[in-house]
Structures are given as structure tokens and as C-alpha cells.
Design an enzyme around this catalytic site. Structure first.
Site, PDB file in Angstrom:
ATOM      1  N   ARG A 174       0.821  -1.205   0.000  1.00 11.69           N
ATOM      2  CA  ARG A 174       0.000   0.000   0.000  1.00 11.69           C
ATOM      3  C   ARG A 174       0.859   1.261   0.000  1.00 11.69           C
ATOM      4  O   ARG A 174       0.353   2.371  -0.136  1.00 11.69           O
ATOM      5  CB  ARG A 174      -0.945  -0.009   1.211  1.00 11.69           C
ATOM      6  CG  ARG A 174      -0.323   0.439   2.526  1.00 11.69           C
ATOM      7  CD  ARG A 174      -1.156   0.038   3.727  1.00 11.69           C
ATOM      8  NE  ARG A 174      -2.198   0.991   4.090  1.00 11.69           N
ATOM      9  CZ  ARG A 174      -2.099   1.901   5.074  1.00 11.69           C
ATOM     10  NH1 ARG A 174      -0.989   2.011   5.777  1.00 11.69           N
ATOM     11  NH2 ARG A 174      -3.102   2.708   5.350  1.00 11.69           N
TER      12      ARG A 174
ATOM     13  N   ASN B 170       7.507  12.747   6.932  1.00  9.81           N
ATOM     14  CA  ASN B 170       7.284  11.314   7.097  1.00  9.81           C
ATOM     15  C   ASN B 170       7.356  10.545   5.763  1.00  9.81           C
ATOM     16  O   ASN B 170       7.887   9.452   5.683  1.00  9.81           O
ATOM     17  CB  ASN B 170       5.903  11.182   7.749  1.00  9.81           C
ATOM     18  CG  ASN B 170       5.483   9.766   8.090  1.00  9.81           C
ATOM     19  OD1 ASN B 170       4.916   9.541   9.154  1.00  9.81           O
ATOM     20  ND2 ASN B 170       5.703   8.801   7.232  1.00  9.81           N
TER      21      ASN B 170
ATOM     22  N   ASP C  23       4.387   2.677  14.850  1.00  6.02           N
ATOM     23  CA  ASP C  23       2.962   2.899  15.053  1.00  6.02           C
ATOM     24  C   ASP C  23       2.263   1.569  14.911  1.00  6.02           C
ATOM     25  O   ASP C  23       2.203   1.061  13.813  1.00  6.02           O
ATOM     26  CB  ASP C  23       2.393   3.964  14.118  1.00  6.02           C
ATOM     27  CG  ASP C  23       3.013   3.945  12.713  1.00  6.02           C
ATOM     28  OD1 ASP C  23       4.128   3.424  12.530  1.00  6.02           O
ATOM     29  OD2 ASP C  23       2.357   4.438  11.790  1.00  6.02           O
TER      30      ASP C  23
ATOM     31  N   GLU D 288       7.044  -7.313   5.347  1.00  2.28           N
ATOM     32  CA  GLU D 288       7.593  -6.151   6.067  1.00  2.28           C
ATOM     33  C   GLU D 288       7.937  -6.484   7.504  1.00  2.28           C
ATOM     34  O   GLU D 288       8.722  -5.789   8.147  1.00  2.28           O
ATOM     35  CB  GLU D 288       6.580  -4.993   6.057  1.00  2.28           C
ATOM     36  CG  GLU D 288       5.264  -5.370   6.728  1.00  2.28           C
ATOM     37  CD  GLU D 288       4.335  -4.197   7.035  1.00  2.28           C
ATOM     38  OE1 GLU D 288       4.754  -3.039   6.960  1.00  2.28           O
ATOM     39  OE2 GLU D 288       3.170  -4.479   7.374  1.00  2.28           O
TER      40      GLU D 288
END
Ligand SMILES: *[C@@H]1O[C@H](CO)[C@@H](O)[C@H](O)[C@H]1NC(C)=O
Ligand SMILES: *[C@@H]1O[C@H](CO)[C@@H](O)[C@H](O)[C@H]1NC(C)=O
Ligand SMILES: *[C@@H]1O[C@H](CO)[C@@H](O)[C@H](O)[C@H]1NC(C)=O
Ligand SMILES: *[C@@H]1O[C@H](CO)[C@@H](O)[C@H](O)[C@H]1NC(C)=O
Ligand SMILES: *[C@@H]1O[C@H](CO)[C@@H](O)[C@H](O)[C@H]1NC(C)=O
Ligand SMILES: *[C@@H]1O[C@H](CO)[C@@H](O)[C@H](O)[C@H]1NC(C)=O
Ligand SMILES: *[C@@H]1O[C@H](CO)[C@@H](O)[C@H](O)[C@H]1NC(C)=O
Ligand SMILES: *[C@@H]1O[C@H](CO)[C@@H](O)[C@H](O)[C@H]1NC(C)=O
Length: 591
Positions: A148, A192, A304, A535
Site C-alpha cells: 500500500r 514522514n 505505530d 515487512e
């Protein structure tokens, strides 16, 4: 002027028939005020309004859409500049011959070629005038993480750049760094990622480390000198926006925390944040605003989310409930301060060595001494506030309790050992260093896979049982770095086991999702895909991706590829496992 094509697109998206604009919510979910990502807050609104597409701002917000909200947003996100795959030549990797195991060798060759799948450039000739998009354009090619994530990210890119350098793609690595330097020049800090909705926050400050990596590989002094003033600009952003003064007794220390001022849902996670803050909660307005800031700050940390930033730390069936206890800005994280110490030390060293070519002797001396002093003060503060001698570890500091969050082990505590932010007392004590790595060893002994993030099973994605490639890199580098100080190979065996586990986890989960190597490794007959690089991983095995968090597990994947290539270059005698059993890499005793 708007191009006709763009007007058509807008017309297509907005003008024809009315459909419900509000998010699909149940009755108990009473919006307390304006909550549409198109009309109330968010990048689309901001872009359209700032582009002054309509003379009267009210025109746009009064327009109905003809497509559901998420389709409009998706169309918006891909509007405007087209991305094109950037073609480049792959040269065969010389160091690959060192890799003894033929499965690993074939797999690494595969990763070497995979960069072209992740490398993009904006096609500037396809720019239509007046087009809007949430993309922050850059001039040079860049590598994205995958899945994504179709734009590049700040701290991810350090590990991507490490991989590009392993691949001999030095100029692509430099292109990426130059894109970042342009951003710092333009925005005063490194956002970011490359979207306008990331302009409110940064991410772990790795830019100086990127330049350092590139410099170590290429010895390109001119590039370093060009980067130096921009890196200083980034440094002053962190200093101005994130410094906290902490009083202890009659002493005053300065350290940094992540700190994003934000009063609304993050546009890219609008629905989730809205739900977290408003649905079924009973927060005061101040608490609501604080939570929006802590959510955005959590994203700035790169972790996060994790129990390091929440008040409740243990298993909570609904992740949203635990996110409601976010306390991110009250935490002084170990790794941020280690990275800033490294920035200070590096800038001092570079001014000393190369400053005379870019400034006067007086300036050069002044800057060198300033950055040295900053680093010294920071190390004193880290020693006093973050270091726990009894437990032989750094821990985060909690600004509310005015104490360390002791006992909360995480590999973040190894950043200072990697980067060198260690008091001499610790650096010279083999006994203390043994205890430092014993702690990591004991965590690794509990599970067969890679090093976890924290010991808390909270359901958040930066908690147990997930492990992440960048943290394996930091831990391995920390062990190798300390061996270098000690001039022996005391921690090399532990580093090797972690390297084995990291390589095996990425390899086995790739193989089990259809990865194959002609002549070397046959594709599993029960798979239809061609092998995924994940990931994150589940540390309870050597074969599974990680899970949890606010989105499904992503594949691609920039930092996994980069870290894996670095590991196999460094540890070229690793042997690929057969992926049928997990408990095969036992940790050594350190004493
Ligand atoms: C709001 O909370 C309720 C209760 O936890 C939950 O069932 C519902 O799905 C939530 N609504 C939204 C829009 O997420
Ligand atoms: C770039 O965009 C132009 C105009 O849309 C198009 O003609 C061209 O084929 C594109 N180039 C590439 C490499 O995709
Ligand atoms: C940094 O602080 C300045 C001054 O308070 C503020 O205007 C700016 O928005 C902040 N930058 C970020 C990215 O938070
Ligand atoms: C950025 O922060 C400001 C100040 O909190 C806020 O008004 C704005 O909506 C934020 N923008 C984005 C894109 O998140
Ligand atoms: C919310 O908090 C207010 C003030 O503390 C209280 O009066 C009210 O009953 C609470 N409502 C719910 C649903 O808990
Ligand atoms: C920080 O300390 C306060 C006060 O002891 C505590 O309530 C809070 O949970 C702590 N925050 C975190 C993130 O651990
Ligand atoms: C986390 O805790 C829950 C509740 O105790 C349990 O069901 C689950 O299996 C645990 N997960 C892990 C990874 O330990
Ligand atoms: C395929 O089979 C292997 C065992 O041979 C198994 O571990 C793996 O999970 C299977 N993959 C899928 C996608 O079913």
C-alpha cells in the site's frame, strides 16, 4: 489553468448524483461535528481549495460526489503526475560469489533484481496544468517500500539505501538522498513520506546516517560537503520543535521526544482515528485534541503503534481501546536521542574534516565545537536519565512519572551501542557489556525467530510477537560495533545467530508463498504467488509473516530486502534451512 482532462475527471467524481457522503456508520456512532474526509478536513480538500479551482470556496464543499468516498479518495491519490517504472541496468553482483549456499545466492540475486519493481520516477511530461494530487513531487527516481506504500518513506529509506549500495546502485542511492535533501531545503525538515498529508510530521532522523552510508561506500567528499548545510537545517528542526528540558535535583537536562501538533484525524487513517477518538468515548475536548496529537506523534516515531507509547501495555482484544491510552509525547525514546547524538557527533566530525572548504576557519571551529558540546551534553543526559546500571540497559524516560520505564526491554535500547552513544564507563566494562547483550540473548532464547519489538502481547504491530527487519539490523550492528571497540569477537556468535534467524525468516516465508530459484529451489506446488518479502515477521517461528496493526501485512518490501542483502554480504557463510522446522538456531552463552 486547468486542463480539460482534469476538469472532466473532477466532474466525473463529483457532479452527477447525490450519494451519502458520510462514512457508513451505525447509529451509535454519532458524529459530533463535520467528519467527511473530502469536505471537512484532509488533503483533497486542502489541495482543491489551495489550488483555487473555484472562485468561491463554498462551491466545492457544496458539491455532491457521484462515487463513494473511498473511490473518490483513491482516484485523488493517483491523480496528476504519473509514476513510471525507472529502468536501470543490473550488473551482476560481485560479492554474490562469496555467498556459499546456492539457495541463498539465488535468492539474493532475485532481491538484487527486485529493486526495479520498486523504483519509480515522475513522468513530468504527463503533468497536466492545474492537476492536483496529494503527491509531493521529486525530481529524481526513488524506491518505494511496496504494497500500500506507493510513495517513499523517511526512515524506511535508510534500509533501502543500504540495500541499493549492496546492489551497487550507488547513483540511485544518491538520487534518493538528494530528493530528501531537497525536501529539507523546501520544508525545513524531512516529512514522514512523500505526500502532502505527511507534512505535519517527520520520522526517525536517519538522513545523516544515509549520507554517512553513502559516503563510506563512495568516499564522495563533494556530495558530503553539499549535504552538510542541509543536514544542519534538519538538526535545527529537531532541536527547535522537539526539545524537552528535564529538571532533576538542581540539574537541568535537554533531551528530545517525538512531537506532532495535530488536531484532526490523520487524512490517510481518517476513519480509524475518527473512530479511536470519538466512537463510544467520553473524552473532554482537550483529551480529544491530545489524542489526535499522540496518534500523529506515534506515526512520527515509526513504531505505530507500540506499548512503549501507551499507558495500558498488555493484551487488549480491541486495539482501538489500547490506542485510546496513547501517551506518545510524554515519552523520551532511547533511539531518537541516540540518532540525534550521532547527528551531532557526525556533524562535528565532518565540519572538522571538511569544513574549511565550505566556510571560514572561524566558522568551522565554532561549528565543530558547538556540535561536540551538544553531543557531550546529550550523552550526559542519556546517562543520567535513560541508562539503568542495575539492569544494564537504556530505557525510555516518562515525563509524567519523571522516571524511566524500567523493565520494558526493546531493541531500541541497542541503538546507542550501534551508534556509539555510550558513556566511557560502560564502553570499557566488559562485565556491563556482557549484561547488556545477555538481556538480548535471553529474549532471543525464548522464541525461535527474530528479535521481537517488546515483550508485551498487546495486539499492536510493534509489540510481541512481531519482529521487524530494521531492528535486526540495529541489533546485529550493535553487537559487531562493540566487538570492534573491544577488538575481539565476543558478541559475533550472537550476531551470527540473529543474522541466521533474520535471513531464514525472510527466506522461508518467501519460499512458502511461492518463491523459487531456477535449477536450485522448486516452487511449492500448493502456491500460486511468486514469493513475498514481508515487512515484518512473527518471532514465534521462522516461517510466518507478522500481523496486527491498522492494515494487513504488506509485501514488497524495501527494508526487508535491504536488510537481507546486507546480512548475506556480511555473513556470507549462512546456510539456507529447509523451512520445515523452526527451532534450529540456538543462542550461544556469552560468558
Ligand atoms: C464503534 O464502536 C462499537 C463498539 O465498540 C463498534 O461495534 C463499532 O463497529 C464502532 N463503529 C465504527 C464506525 O467503527
Ligand atoms: C510520459 O507521459 C507522456 C504524456 O502523457 C506520454 O506520452 C509518455 O509515454 C510517458 N512516458 C513514459 C515513459 O511513460
Ligand atoms: C515546528 O515548529 C514550528 C514553530 O512552532 C511550527 O510552525 C511548525 O509547524 C513545526 N513543524 C512541524 C513539522 O511540526
Ligand atoms: C496539520 O496540523 C494543523 C495544526 O494542528 C492542522 O490544522 C492541520 O489540519 C494538519 N494538517 C494535516 C494535513 O494533517
Ligand atoms: C461523560 O462524562 C461526563 C462528565 O464527566 C459525565 O457527566 C457523563 O455521564 C459521561 N457520559 C458517559 C456516557 O459516560
Ligand atoms: C507515564 O507515567 C504515568 C504516571 O506514572 C503513567 O500513568 C503512564 O502510563 C506512563 N506512560 C507510559 C507510556 O508508560
Ligand atoms: C496474547 O494474549 C491473549 C490473551 O491472553 C492470547 O489469547 C494470545 O494467544 C496471546 N498471543 C501471544 C502471541 O502470545
Ligand atoms: C504449502 O505447503 C507447505 C508444506 O509443504 C506449507 O507449509 C505451506 O503453508 C503451504 N502453503 C500454502 C499457501 O498453503
Amino acid at each position: 489553468m486547468m486542463s480539460p482532462a482534469f476538469v472532466l475527471l473532477l466532474v466525473g467524481l463529483f457532479l452527477v448524483q447525490v450519494c451519502a457522503l458520510d462514512l457508513q456508520v451505525d447509529d451509535s456512532f454519532q458524529p459530533r461535528f463535520c467528519n467527511s474526509p473530502i469536505y471537512c478536513e484532509g488533503p483533497l480538500l486542502k489541495t482543491v481549495q489551495l489550488a483555487k479551482l473555484f472562485p468561491d470556496s463554498k462551491t466545492f464543499v457544496d458539491m455532491p460526489t457521484k462515487k463513494p468516498v473511498d473511490q473518490v479518495l483513491e482516484a485523488f491519490n493517483s491523480l496528476g503526475k504519473t509514476l513510471i517504472k525507472q529502468a536501470f541496468n543490473h550488473f551482476p553482483l560481485q560479492w554474490l560469489k562469496k555467498v556459499k549456499d546456492l539457495k541463498y545466492r539465488g535468492w539474493i540475486d532475485n532481491l538484487h533484481h527486485a529493486w526495479s519493481q520498486l523504483t519509480f520516477k515522475f513522468n513530468t511530461s504527463s503533468l497536466c496544468e492545474g492537476c492536483v494530487s496529494s503527491t509531493l513531487p521529486v525530481k529524481r527516481p526513488f524506491v518505494v517500500p511496496g504494497g500500500r506504500f506507493r510513495e517513499f518513506y523517511y526512515w524506511d529509506s535508510y534500509f533501502v539505501i543500504e540495500g541499493l549500495l549492496q546492489s551497487g546502485l550507488d547513483s540511485l542511492a544518491r538520487d534518493m538522498i538528494e530528493n530528501f535533501l531537497d525536501f529539507v531545503d523546501t520544508y525545513g525538515f524531512m516529512p514522514n513520506g512523500a505526500r502532502i498529508y505527511y507534512l505535519n510530521r517527520s520520522q526517525p532522523p536517519f538522513l545523516t546516517e544515509m549520507v554517512k552510508l553513502y559516503y563510506q561506500e563512495t568516499k564522495n567528499v563533494d556530495f558530503l560537503k553539499k549535504a552538510l548545510p542541509v543536514l544542519e537545517k534538519e538538526y535545527s528542526f529537531w532541536l527547535k520543535n522537539t526539545t524537552v528540558t528535564i529538571h532533576q535535583g538542581d540539574k537541568k537536562y535537554k533531551l528530545n521526544h517525538y512531537n506532532v501538533e495535530n488536531h484532526s484525524p490523520r487524512p490517510e487513517s481518517y476513519y480509524e482515528d475518527y473512530n479511536t477518538v470519538y466512537n463510544g468515548t467520553n473524552f473532554t475536548t482537550k483529551q480529544q485534541l491530545d489524542l489526535f496529537s499522540d496518534l500523529a506523534t506515534g506515526a512520527e516515531t515509526g513504531w505505530d503503534y507500540t506499548s512503549r507509547w501507551t499507558k495500558v501495555k498488555d493484551y487488549t482484544p480491541d486495539t482501538t481501546d489500547i490506542l485510546r491510552t496513547l501517551d506518545t509525547r510524554n515519552i523520551i525514546p532511547v533511539e531518537l536521542n541516540a540518532l540525534l547524538w550521532s547527528m551531532e557527533t557526525t556533524l562535528a566530525g565532518w565540519y572538522q574534516d571538511f569544513g574549511s572548504d565550505i566556510t571560514t576557519d572561524k566558522q568551522r571551529a565554532r561549528k565543530t565545537s558547538y556540535y561536540k558540546k551538544q553531543a557531550k551534553k546529550r550523552l550526559e543526559a542519556m546517562d543520567s536519565l535513560l541508562w539503568n546500571q542495575d539492569q544494564a540497559s537504556f530505557f525510555d524516560y516518562n515525563l509524567t512519572s519523571h522516571a524511566r520505564n524500567d523493565d520494558d526491554y526493546s531493541p531500541a535500547s541497542l541503538y546507542p551501542f550501534w551508534l556509539g552513544a555510550i558513556p566511557d564507563r560502560v564502553r570499557h566494562s566488559t562485565e556491563t557489556l556482557n549484561r547488556v547483550f545477555d538481556l538480548t540473548r535471553d529474549i532471543l532464547a525464548k522464541t525461535p525467530g527474530i528479535l521481537t519489538t517488546t515483550t508485551h502481547n498487546s495486539t499492536m504491530q510493534w509489540d510481541f510477537p512481531n519482529g521487524w527487519p530494521p531492528l535486526q539490523y540495529v541489533a546485529i550492528k550493535a553487537m559487531l560495533q562493540v566487538d570492534q571497540w573491544l577488538e575481539n569477537e565476543r558478541y559475533a556468535p550472537l550476531a551470527k545467530v540473529l543474522a541466521e534467524r533474520a535471513a531464514a525468516s525472510a527466506f522461508c516465508s518467501w519460499y512458502l508463498t511461492g518463491g523459487s530459484i531456477p535449477g536450485e529451489l522448486q516452487k511449492l506446488s500448493n502456491t500460486t504467488d511468486n514469493g513475498h518479502m514481508f515487512e515484518k515477521f512473527d518471532v514465534r517461528s521462522l516461517t510466518a509473516s507478522g500481523f496486527g496493526g491498522e492494515y494487513t501485512v504488506q509485501v514488497g518490501f524495501g527494508w526487508t530486502n535491504g536488510v537481507t542483502m546486507w546480512i548475506l554480504n556480511k555473513f556470507s557463510d549462512l546456510v539456507a534451512p529447509d523451512c520445515t522446522s523452526s527451532n534450529i538456531y540456538q543462542v550461544p552463552n556469552l560468558n
